[in-house]
Design an enzyme around this catalytic site. Sequence first.
Site, PDB file in Angstrom:
ATOM      1  NE  ARG A 266     -10.847  -9.643  -1.776  1.00 13.97           N
ATOM      2  CZ  ARG A 266     -10.901  -9.176  -2.948  1.00 13.97           C
ATOM      3  NH1 ARG A 266     -11.734  -9.101  -3.749  1.00 13.97           N
ATOM      4  NH2 ARG A 266     -11.103  -7.493  -2.151  1.00 13.97           N
TER       5      ARG A 266
ATOM      6  CE  LYS B 167      -3.604  -2.006   3.308  1.00 16.10           C
ATOM      7  NZ  LYS B 167      -4.678  -1.900   1.874  1.00 16.10           N
TER       8      LYS B 167
END
Length: 500
Positions: free
Chosen positions: A350, A276
């Site tokens: 996920r 990120k």
Amino acid sequence: MPDAVKVGFVPFATPARGTLIVFCDDGLKFGATATKALGAAVATVKRAAATAQFKGKSGSAMDLLAPEGLKVGRLIVVGAGKVASINDYDLLKLGGAVAGKIGAGDTAVTVVADLPTGAMKPEQAAAIASGIRLRAYKFDRYKTKKKDDENGAANASVTLAVADPAAAKKAFTPDSHVVDGVILARELVNEPPNVLYPEEFAKRAAQLKKLGVEVQILDVKAMTQLKMGALLGVSQGSAHPGRTVIMRWNGGKKGEQPLAFVGKGVCFDTGGISIKPSASMEDMKGDMGGAACVVGLMHALAARKAKVNAVGAIGLVENMPDGNAQRPGDIVTSMSGQTIEIINTDAEGRLVLADVLWYVAQKHKPKFMVDLATLTGAIMVALGTEYAGLFSNNDQLAERLAAVGQSTGEKVWRMPLGPEYDKQIDSQFADMKNTGSRNGGSITAAQFLQRFVDGTPWAHLDIAGTAMASPKNEINQSWGSGYGVRLLNQLVAEYYEAKK
């Protein structure tokens, strides 16, 4: 629990010291008990309201120091707005407004729990008390120097003057346990990541054993034996090994199908190899907000002895970039046997949920599963920070979540699912890939999760906008909100819990 505010209930008597708080409606009318408490000071209050242009709007307040005609040092008039249509969530916010006006010097506070429509019912007084506790919570344990005015309501002793103190206390007891669960969730979200890594998080979840919750912790060896390759792939780049924690509360009938709640617990998310940007990366300590909610919910259910069987499961990892970290292009095999091509290592939540959802569906055969995850930035683009995204394969479950979302103020908005979205995560090299295109990102993430519920009735709550760094409001001034605890507790209580 870390909040130090003390809330109790007493019969009405005009206080001779401290701070007095009364409610009025949007016509500056007081209840009978408040009128009695004010006595001759009513005229003073009316004049002050005219000068200050105070109208009694819900949540507004007017402050009078050393009010003429009263022995108390401070009088606070809090507006309740249109009281004829007031509901429990309005009262919760009203309690928050009360706490917001209490200062560090207000050590003894009396709140007259009545409205122009009459004395508050025990449940209404309990909602006021809960709002006070929720608003008073502060996370400041790492501050070594605190200003004198920083504590506010946190150190106050607040008594609500009610018609029936025993009944109010009885009504407040289960509500207070729910507040404890919210505060526990906030604590977990607010903790720094060097303190709350997967092993430490698991230890804190294990403290629920004191309430009668069965707790099982799966370490790397156990997860390897279960072939949880999706979750383990995320954690392999961290010095802190992953954990899965299974919590079970058996408050219902023996053998009855449990309800299941699953939380994403990425204790810190750098993005991994798909790293990120550094700006605001510190916020990624809150990427375990779903897991925090599940622990807080299990605390609430157990502490109030909910008449239901419930399973809480959380997958705990750190997503870090090192020489052993998962790479884009890797293919992992999930516990379900389905293979996943890793396109972006920052789509890790996920993967964690995939194995935990499958484990719960296979091992516990629940009536339904609700998962919570700070899953996508896309849901914030779509819904902002007021609503969580709701995805579900079951209309009844979705409708019930939407209903309790409105009544608790923890609102959800249903989003679509469908085969057109599902095919976007098909992979050329594996059964699926962990990201689709930029378009509909929160939807394709939910489609990914649906492949691991094995036909179980299921709902996914994307809480990226509501669990952390959401705007401060009447009942929360903390960075971590504890979102979801009240929502899911109400879902259980209203639709699934055995009635007395």
